[in-house]
Enzyme design. Structure first.
Site, PDB file in Angstrom:
ATOM      1  N   ASP A  56      -6.773  18.990 -15.360  1.00 50.96           N
ATOM      2  CA  ASP A  56      -7.101  17.575 -15.849  1.00 50.96           C
ATOM      3  C   ASP A  56      -6.587  17.648 -17.322  1.00 50.96           C
ATOM      4  OD1 ASP A  56      -8.382  15.391 -17.096  1.00 50.96           O
ATOM      5  OD2 ASP A  56     -10.075  15.501 -15.528  1.00 50.96           O
ATOM      6  N   ARG A  92       0.842  -1.305   0.068  1.00 53.99           N
ATOM      7  CA  ARG A  92      -0.074   0.069  -0.010  1.00 53.99           C
ATOM      8  C   ARG A  92       0.738   1.336  -0.127  1.00 53.99           C
ATOM      9  NH1 ARG A  92      -1.558   2.477   4.502  1.00 53.99           N
ATOM     10  NH2 ARG A  92      -1.980   0.209   5.591  1.00 53.99           N
ATOM     11  N   LYS A 122      -7.783   6.282 -19.739  1.00 53.76           N
ATOM     12  CA  LYS A 122      -7.980   6.456 -21.075  1.00 53.76           C
ATOM     13  C   LYS A 122      -6.884   6.519 -22.165  1.00 53.76           C
ATOM     14  CE  LYS A 122     -11.798   7.725 -18.972  1.00 53.76           C
ATOM     15  NZ  LYS A 122     -12.151   8.890 -18.377  1.00 53.76           N
ATOM     16  N   TYR A 139     -15.630  17.552 -16.332  1.00 55.31           N
ATOM     17  CA  TYR A 139     -16.084  16.215 -16.602  1.00 55.31           C
ATOM     18  C   TYR A 139     -17.296  15.984 -15.667  1.00 55.31           C
ATOM     19  CZ  TYR A 139     -16.329  11.280 -15.827  1.00 55.31           C
ATOM     20  OH  TYR A 139     -16.679   9.972 -15.395  1.00 55.31           O
TER      21      TYR A 139
HETATM   22  C1  LIG Z   1     -12.711   9.590 -17.012  1.00 53.73           C
HETATM   23  C2  LIG Z   1     -12.212  10.491 -16.704  1.00 53.73           C
HETATM   24  C3  LIG Z   1     -12.205  10.925 -15.375  1.00 53.73           C
HETATM   25  C4  LIG Z   1     -12.509   9.951 -14.251  1.00 53.73           C
HETATM   26  O1  LIG Z   1     -11.419   8.910 -14.427  1.00 53.73           O
HETATM   27  P1  LIG Z   1     -12.032   7.409 -13.814  1.00 53.73           P
HETATM   28  O2  LIG Z   1     -10.863   6.672 -13.981  1.00 53.73           O
HETATM   29  O3  LIG Z   1     -13.092   7.015 -14.652  1.00 53.73           O
HETATM   30  O4  LIG Z   1     -12.367   7.496 -12.352  1.00 53.73           O
HETATM   31  C5  LIG Z   1     -11.624  12.350 -15.150  1.00 53.73           C
HETATM   32  N1  LIG Z   1     -11.626  13.173 -15.907  1.00 53.73           N
HETATM   33  C6  LIG Z   1     -11.764  13.049 -17.242  1.00 53.73           C
HETATM   34  C7  LIG Z   1     -11.452  14.212 -18.248  1.00 53.73           C
HETATM   35  C8  LIG Z   1     -12.280  11.493 -17.604  1.00 53.73           C
HETATM   36  O5  LIG Z   1     -12.416  11.585 -18.871  1.00 53.73           O
END
Ligand SMILES: *Cc1c(COP(=O)(O)O)cnc(C)c1O
Length: 378
Positions: A177, A53, A202, A105
């Site tokens: 982000d 962890r 992603k 988002y």
């Molecule tokens: C998917 C996404 C998130 C959240 O990520 P998860 O891994 O699904 O929790 C945050 N910001 C953006 C722009 C995203 O596309």
């Protein structure tokens, strides 16, 4: 490999982040599954790992690679993008104020409103593309500014440098982000941001087979990062060694995947812009796009995410999504396969237009992708 920043991002993506090693010198590093590590006779831990962890060699390798690519000093990897988001919010104190981009988002807004406001974090939304509104949005207790560029799902852009300047004036931390752009297309820390957040689920991992997140910091020791590291290791929303291994494996091909995805997206955007059934295309690579100038200034390419609005409303949009054969109907983005999604159907209480379809453009041949859209919207 020595990963001094004079190497180009393509080289860093392949080599940065030392691999976990074992006794037989593999080129592809092993996955270290052990939850605990052996102490020597004097009670020391020679490699520094005690319990997974707190730290794991696969996580370290992933964190080093992401920190180098984003030009940060440190990175903390999480079990999802949303866990990374939570850690950033939790590094603030109750009573602090967050100035958040309206263009954020849906899931991030949900975390802010439905979880963090309950522990007394103040969150207000502002149009980050309007710098006067940004200035007016500051309060005495504003500690964090949150932007997302390009944003989901309308692909709006925020000019990072001027927003970073305003954050600095007010001694607030700026988070970007960077999920849609990736560090290959945009490096927010070089533009003045303090923290970069990723849903590594992603583009970074890129194969729709792992959920993960990360926070990269300009400074490992100043600002919010020490608290974020504590939330990661003590709070424990950590990615598994296999998740880290998969994600780092994905990064090795990020530059070439992204090149193909960007090329296909630009071509599809052009094609959509000339289609009579489409009334608006949201893609900053088009010279007609309102944020084209910002894209040229702060991104190496406009990316591979785009959305478009069709004549005929929700019904027409859903029919197109139902007709595609190469584009898969699914949520998420950034994988090698092209996806199509009617966002208004998955966002409750949303402002997203109901005639909008979002595309995550993959690495298939561009001819096949255009032909698929052509047959889906005859
Ligand atoms: C998917 C996404 C998130 C959240 O990520 P998860 O891994 O699904 O929790 C945050 N910001 C953006 C722009 C995203 O596309």
């Amino acid at each position: 490999m020595n990963t001094e920043p004079e190497y180009q991002p393509e080289t860093l993506a392949v080599h940065a982040g030392h691999l976990a090693t074992d006794s037989v010198n593999p080129v592809a590093g092993p996955i270290v599954l052990s939850s605990t590590y052996v102490r020597d006779a004097s009670g020391q831990l020679p490699e520094g790992y005690m319990y997974s962890r707190l730290g794991n060699p696969n996580r370290t390798a992933l964190e080093e690679c992401l920190a180098v690519l984003e030009r940060g000093e440190a990175c903390a990897a999480f079990a999802s993008g949303s866990a990374a988001t939570m850690a950033i919010f939790q590094s603030l104190a109750p009573g602090d104020h967050v100035l958040q981009a309206r263009q954020t988002y849906y899931g991030t807004l949900k975390v802010a409103r439905e979880i963090m406001e309950r522990w007394n974090l103040e969150v207000s939304l502002v149009d980050m593309t309007d710098i006067a509104a940004v200035r007016a949005g500051f309060r005495e207790n504003t500690k964090l500014m949150w932007i997302e560029t390009p944003s989901n799902p309308l692909i709006t852009l925020t000019d990072i440098a001027p927003v970073a300047a305003v954050a600095r004036e007010h001694q607030a931390t700026l988070v970007v982000d960077n999920t849609f752009a990736t560090p290959l297309l945009q490096q927010p820390i070089l533009l003045g941001a303090d923290l970069v957040m990723h849903a590594t689920s992603k583009y970074i991992a890129g194969h729709s087979d792992v959920v993960g997140g990360a926070v990269i910091a300009r400074s490992a020791t100043a600002g919010l990062f020490p608290a974020i590291r504590k939330i990661q290791t003590a709070g424990g929303a950590v990615p598994s060694p296999f998740d880290c291994w998969l994600t780092l494996r994905g990064i090795r091909t990020l530059p070439v995947r992204l090149r193909a995805q960007c090329e296909n997206a630009a071509r599809i955007a052009q094609w959509l812009a000339g289609n009579s059934k489409v009334h608006t295309v949201h893609y900053p690579g088009l010279s007609s796009h309102p944020w084209h100038d910002i894209a040229v200034r702060q991104m190496k390419h406009a990316g591979a995410m785009l959305s478009f609005q069709v004549t005929g409303g929700a019904e027409a949009a859903l029919r197109i999504a139902a007709n595609t054969r190469v584009f898969t109907r699914a949520t998420s983005l950034g994988g090698v396969e092209s996806l199509i999604e009617h966002r208004a159907s998955v966002e409750q209480g949303t402002n997203t237009p109901d005639d909008l379809l979002r595309l995550s453009v993959g690495i298939e041949h561009g001819d096949d992708l255009v032909a698929d859209l052509e047959q889906a919207m005859p």
